[in-house]
Design a protein around this motif. Structure first.
Motif, PDB file in Angstrom:
ATOM      1  N   THR A 164       3.509   7.563  -2.943  1.00  0.00           N
ATOM      2  CA  THR A 164       2.245   6.833  -3.048  1.00  0.00           C
ATOM      3  C   THR A 164       1.343   7.546  -4.042  1.00  0.00           C
ATOM      4  OG1 THR A 164       2.444   6.080  -0.753  1.00  0.00           O
ATOM      5  CG2 THR A 164       0.255   5.938  -1.766  1.00  0.00           C
ATOM      6  N   GLY A 165       1.025   6.875  -5.147  1.00  0.00           N
ATOM      7  CA  GLY A 165       0.304   7.530  -6.228  1.00  0.00           C
ATOM      8  C   GLY A 165      -1.178   7.267  -6.277  1.00  0.00           C
ATOM      9  N   SER A 166      -1.745   6.741  -5.204  1.00  0.00           N
ATOM     10  CA  SER A 166      -3.165   6.410  -5.175  1.00  0.00           C
ATOM     11  C   SER A 166      -3.860   7.125  -4.026  1.00  0.00           C
ATOM     12  CB  SER A 166      -3.338   4.892  -5.009  1.00  0.00           C
ATOM     13  OG  SER A 166      -4.653   4.571  -4.618  1.00  0.00           O
ATOM     14  N   THR A 169       0.836  -1.202   0.000  1.00  0.00           N
ATOM     15  CA  THR A 169       0.000   0.000   0.000  1.00  0.00           C
ATOM     16  C   THR A 169       0.870   1.251   0.000  1.00  0.00           C
ATOM     17  OG1 THR A 169      -1.750  -1.178   1.188  1.00  0.00           O
ATOM     18  CG2 THR A 169      -1.849   1.225   1.211  1.00  0.00           C
ATOM     19  N   LEU A 170       1.901   1.253   0.825  1.00  0.00           N
ATOM     20  CA  LEU A 170       2.810   2.392   0.878  1.00  0.00           C
ATOM     21  C   LEU A 170       3.667   2.428  -0.387  1.00  0.00           C
ATOM     22  CD1 LEU A 170       3.632   4.675   2.857  1.00  0.00           C
ATOM     23  CD2 LEU A 170       5.502   3.203   3.615  1.00  0.00           C
ATOM     24  N   GLY A 171       3.626   3.553  -1.090  1.00  0.00           N
ATOM     25  CA  GLY A 171       4.390   3.674  -2.326  1.00  0.00           C
ATOM     26  C   GLY A 171       3.706   3.047  -3.526  1.00  0.00           C
ATOM     27  N   ASP A 221      -1.164   4.442  -8.982  1.00  0.00           N
ATOM     28  CA  ASP A 221      -2.560   4.879  -9.033  1.00  0.00           C
ATOM     29  C   ASP A 221      -3.518   3.728  -9.324  1.00  0.00           C
ATOM     30  OD1 ASP A 221      -1.808   4.430 -11.620  1.00  0.00           O
ATOM     31  OD2 ASP A 221      -2.445   6.379 -12.397  1.00  0.00           O
ATOM     32  N   ALA A 222      -2.991   2.566  -9.731  1.00  0.00           N
ATOM     33  CA  ALA A 222      -3.835   1.407 -10.025  1.00  0.00           C
ATOM     34  C   ALA A 222      -3.991   0.491  -8.811  1.00  0.00           C
ATOM     35  CB  ALA A 222      -3.248   0.623 -11.194  1.00  0.00           C
ATOM     36  N   TRP A 223      -3.562   0.961  -7.648  1.00  0.00           N
ATOM     37  CA  TRP A 223      -3.537   0.124  -6.443  1.00  0.00           C
ATOM     38  C   TRP A 223      -4.872  -0.560  -6.153  1.00  0.00           C
ATOM     39  CZ3 TRP A 223      -6.199   1.240  -1.735  1.00  0.00           C
ATOM     40  CH2 TRP A 223      -5.854   0.423  -0.653  1.00  0.00           C
ATOM     41  N   ALA A 224      -5.963   0.182  -6.173  1.00  0.00           N
ATOM     42  CA  ALA A 224      -7.258  -0.379  -5.781  1.00  0.00           C
ATOM     43  C   ALA A 224      -7.835  -1.326  -6.824  1.00  0.00           C
ATOM     44  CB  ALA A 224      -8.254   0.739  -5.490  1.00  0.00           C
ATOM     45  N   ASP A 225      -7.246  -1.386  -8.003  1.00  0.00           N
ATOM     46  CA  ASP A 225      -7.780  -2.236  -9.073  1.00  0.00           C
ATOM     47  C   ASP A 225      -6.840  -3.386  -9.419  1.00  0.00           C
ATOM     48  OD1 ASP A 225      -9.931  -0.382  -9.442  1.00  0.00           O
ATOM     49  OD2 ASP A 225      -8.538   0.894 -10.559  1.00  0.00           O
ATOM     50  N   SER A 226      -5.822  -3.601  -8.621  1.00  0.00           N
ATOM     51  CA  SER A 226      -4.793  -4.567  -8.996  1.00  0.00           C
ATOM     52  C   SER A 226      -4.788  -5.772  -8.072  1.00  0.00           C
ATOM     53  CB  SER A 226      -3.417  -3.901  -8.958  1.00  0.00           C
ATOM     54  OG  SER A 226      -3.068  -3.624  -7.610  1.00  0.00           O
ATOM     55  N   SER A 227      -3.793  -6.626  -8.272  1.00  0.00           N
ATOM     56  CA  SER A 227      -3.652  -7.829  -7.451  1.00  0.00           C
ATOM     57  C   SER A 227      -3.299  -7.484  -6.008  1.00  0.00           C
ATOM     58  CB  SER A 227      -2.561  -8.740  -8.037  1.00  0.00           C
ATOM     59  OG  SER A 227      -1.320  -8.063  -8.100  1.00  0.00           O
ATOM     60  N   ASP A 228      -3.019  -6.203  -5.737  1.00  0.00           N
ATOM     61  CA  ASP A 228      -2.779  -5.791  -4.348  1.00  0.00           C
ATOM     62  C   ASP A 228      -3.981  -6.112  -3.457  1.00  0.00           C
ATOM     63  OD1 ASP A 228      -0.190  -4.625  -4.573  1.00  0.00           O
ATOM     64  OD2 ASP A 228      -1.083  -2.950  -5.634  1.00  0.00           O
ATOM     65  N   MET A 229      -5.165  -6.203  -4.063  1.00  0.00           N
ATOM     66  CA  MET A 229      -6.374  -6.457  -3.289  1.00  0.00           C
ATOM     67  C   MET A 229      -6.540  -7.933  -2.932  1.00  0.00           C
ATOM     68  SD  MET A 229      -7.775  -3.471  -2.841  1.00  0.00           S
ATOM     69  CE  MET A 229      -6.097  -2.889  -2.660  1.00  0.00           C
ATOM     70  N   ILE A 230      -5.805  -8.815  -3.629  1.00  0.00           N
ATOM     71  CA  ILE A 230      -5.885 -10.247  -3.310  1.00  0.00           C
ATOM     72  C   ILE A 230      -4.951 -10.501  -2.136  1.00  0.00           C
ATOM     73  CG2 ILE A 230      -5.506 -12.581  -4.169  1.00  0.00           C
ATOM     74  CD1 ILE A 230      -6.194 -11.609  -6.940  1.00  0.00           C
ATOM     75  N   ALA A 231      -5.487 -10.412  -0.946  1.00  0.00           N
ATOM     76  CA  ALA A 231      -4.656 -10.522   0.258  1.00  0.00           C
ATOM     77  C   ALA A 231      -5.171 -11.572   1.232  1.00  0.00           C
ATOM     78  CB  ALA A 231      -4.562  -9.163   0.953  1.00  0.00           C
ATOM     79  N   PHE A 232      -6.474 -11.544   1.545  1.00  0.00           N
ATOM     80  CA  PHE A 232      -7.012 -12.412   2.602  1.00  0.00           C
ATOM     81  C   PHE A 232      -8.232 -13.194   2.125  1.00  0.00           C
ATOM     82  CE2 PHE A 232      -5.784  -8.255   4.585  1.00  0.00           C
ATOM     83  CZ  PHE A 232      -4.580  -8.667   5.131  1.00  0.00           C
ATOM     84  N   LEU A 274       2.362  -0.161  13.058  1.00  0.00           N
ATOM     85  CA  LEU A 274       2.684   0.528  11.812  1.00  0.00           C
ATOM     86  C   LEU A 274       3.369   1.823  12.211  1.00  0.00           C
ATOM     87  CD1 LEU A 274       2.287   0.202   8.757  1.00  0.00           C
ATOM     88  CD2 LEU A 274       0.223   1.580   8.947  1.00  0.00           C
ATOM     89  N   ASP A 275       4.640   1.943  11.878  1.00  0.00           N
ATOM     90  CA  ASP A 275       5.461   3.056  12.333  1.00  0.00           C
ATOM     91  C   ASP A 275       5.170   4.325  11.521  1.00  0.00           C
ATOM     92  OD1 ASP A 275       7.978   3.847  13.976  1.00  0.00           O
ATOM     93  OD2 ASP A 275       8.440   4.486  11.930  1.00  0.00           O
ATOM     94  N   ALA A 276       4.873   5.421  12.195  1.00  0.00           N
ATOM     95  CA  ALA A 276       4.510   6.676  11.522  1.00  0.00           C
ATOM     96  C   ALA A 276       5.652   7.220  10.672  1.00  0.00           C
ATOM     97  CB  ALA A 276       4.078   7.712  12.556  1.00  0.00           C
ATOM     98  N   GLN A 277       6.883   7.136  11.167  1.00  0.00           N
ATOM     99  CA  GLN A 277       8.025   7.656  10.400  1.00  0.00           C
ATOM    100  C   GLN A 277       8.214   6.884   9.096  1.00  0.00           C
ATOM    101  OE1 GLN A 277      11.236   7.508  13.328  1.00  0.00           O
ATOM    102  NE2 GLN A 277      11.111   9.744  13.548  1.00  0.00           N
ATOM    103  N   TRP A 278       8.001   5.588   9.160  1.00  0.00           N
ATOM    104  CA  TRP A 278       8.113   4.757   7.959  1.00  0.00           C
ATOM    105  C   TRP A 278       7.036   5.143   6.942  1.00  0.00           C
ATOM    106  CZ3 TRP A 278       5.046   0.115   6.600  1.00  0.00           C
ATOM    107  CH2 TRP A 278       5.577  -0.570   5.498  1.00  0.00           C
ATOM    108  N   VAL A 279       5.810   5.344   7.423  1.00  0.00           N
ATOM    109  CA  VAL A 279       4.718   5.733   6.526  1.00  0.00           C
ATOM    110  C   VAL A 279       4.983   7.117   5.948  1.00  0.00           C
ATOM    111  CG1 VAL A 279       2.239   6.217   6.353  1.00  0.00           C
ATOM    112  CG2 VAL A 279       3.041   4.272   7.722  1.00  0.00           C
ATOM    113  N   ASP A 280       5.404   8.053   6.789  1.00  0.00           N
ATOM    114  CA  ASP A 280       5.709   9.411   6.310  1.00  0.00           C
ATOM    115  C   ASP A 280       6.721   9.392   5.171  1.00  0.00           C
ATOM    116  OD1 ASP A 280       3.994  10.834   7.961  1.00  0.00           O
ATOM    117  OD2 ASP A 280       5.492  11.110   9.548  1.00  0.00           O
ATOM    118  N   ALA A 281       7.722   8.530   5.292  1.00  0.00           N
ATOM    119  CA  ALA A 281       8.784   8.468   4.289  1.00  0.00           C
ATOM    120  C   ALA A 281       8.282   7.974   2.935  1.00  0.00           C
ATOM    121  CB  ALA A 281       9.918   7.567   4.776  1.00  0.00           C
ATOM    122  N   GLY A 282       7.160   7.251   2.934  1.00  0.00           N
ATOM    123  CA  GLY A 282       6.656   6.697   1.684  1.00  0.00           C
ATOM    124  C   GLY A 282       5.446   7.408   1.123  1.00  0.00           C
ATOM    125  N   ILE A 283       4.951   8.431   1.810  1.00  0.00           N
ATOM    126  CA  ILE A 283       3.735   9.115   1.367  1.00  0.00           C
ATOM    127  C   ILE A 283       3.927   9.788   0.007  1.00  0.00           C
ATOM    128  CG2 ILE A 283       2.300  11.152   1.828  1.00  0.00           C
ATOM    129  CD1 ILE A 283       2.264  10.303   4.768  1.00  0.00           C
TER     130      ILE A 283
END
Length: 317
Positions: free
Chosen positions: A242-244, A149-151, A154-165, A230-239
């Motif tokens: 992130t194109g979606s 999800t991080l990084g 823009d196709a994130w919500a329509d891709s295989s990223d959604m096949i998780a659980f 989920l570490d805030a600094q790690w997320v901040d670094a990848g915002i």
């Protein structure tokens, strides 16, 4: 682990036949000297009611085996719950979980006249080794989804990223009966977790996947759900990469869901109703001004978060 090794040694000895080499091979494999009285299947040593099975099993040397190292690594993964940014999910699969799955396939389970059935060791989902394999795999799916999800593009919500659980994964993560998960999943959107199929030809429930954002929202309200933070600094670094918009909304939600809080707590912090809050975590109703408020509530950098949302909204329009 020791019983599994004993069964493998039995298979190895009986393939070689009644020869000195068979005994030598088993002794080298198990790290013990076999008693002269043993004949036939070694596993009978621990099923005989007249012997101390625990004492015999405890002598089998496993500490220096690949099996032991992989099992210990998998156990550490789901017990220590390190921060998600510290977990290399592909390495954990390659060096631990996939090896355990392989080992489960090489353990003989046929009693072959001994009168005992050992299939539970590798086939019963509740037995220690199969459970560790399934629980570890489900947890790595959670970690991998956060990483993807991080990084994301823009196709994130329509891709295989959604096949998780699937339902089994969520039952393990929430520590609930699978029926509770199935009751919460449905394809129409009328239930807390929307479900979908990877292929239209998939007909059975096991192949139905959960919308991962819905799933994390739902998991956060389950008492048995635990994960590394989920570490805030790690997320901040990848915002900024992130194109979606949907992914940025989900990340704000994940800062609550994966850090011990729920959507209700997020709504309370924002002073919003549940629908507006949940909509934001699905990429709906977003604007750069509200983004600062959301970031502050989530513990993220307000400037970085709002600027990236403004940039994506401008591009979208």
């Amino acid at each position: 682990m020791r019983l599994a090794m004993l069964l493998v040694a039995d298979g190895m000895m009986n393939i070689l036949g009644v020869t000195p080499n068979a005994t030598k091979a088993a002794e080298a494999f198990l790290g013990i000297e076999l008693p002269e009285s043993v004949s036939g299947f070694l596993v009978s040593m621990v099923t005989d009611p007249w012997v101390d099975a625990d004492t015999i099993l405890s002598t089998i040397a496993i500490e220096h085996t690949h099996l032991y190292r992989t099992v210990k690594r998998a156990h550490r993964l789901i017990s220590e719950l390190r921060p998600m940014n510290e977990i290399e999910h592909q390495d954990e699969r390659d060096e631990s979980l996939d090896w355990i799955g392989y080992f489960l396939t090489v353990v003989p389970t046929d009693s072959y006249g001994t009168g005992d059935d050992f299939s539970d060791i590798v086939q019963n989902p509740a037995s220690p080794l199969p459970f560790l394999y399934r629980a570890g795999s489900a947890y790595l799916s959670l970690v991998e989804f956060a990483h993807r999800t991080l990084g994301s593009s823009d196709a994130w919500a329509d891709s295989s990223d959604m096949i998780a659980f699937n339902a089994y994964d969520l039952a393990l993560l929430a520590d609930v009966d699978i029926r509770s998960v199935r009751n919460a999943m449905g394809p129409t959107g009328s239930k807390p977790i929307r479900s979908f199929k990877a292929f239209q030809s998939d007909a059975d429930d096991e192949r139905a996947y959960a919308d991962p954002v819905d799933a994390l929202d739902w998991l956060s309200g389950r008492r048995g759900f635990k994960c590394g933070r989920l570490d805030a600094q790690w997320v901040d670094a990848g915002i900024s990469s992130t194109g979606s918009l949907a992914a940025l909304g989900a990340l704000a939600g994940m800062m609550f869901w994966l850090n011990g809080q729920t959507t209700e707590k997020m709504a309370e912090k924002l002073g919003w109703d549940i629908d507006q809050t949940r909509g934001w975590t699905r990429g709906k109703g977003m604007d750069a001004f509200a983004a600062k408020r959301v970031a502050e509530a989530a513990g993220l950098n307000p400037t970085t978060y709002s600027r990236q949302i403004a940039k994506l909204l401008k591009k979208e329009n």
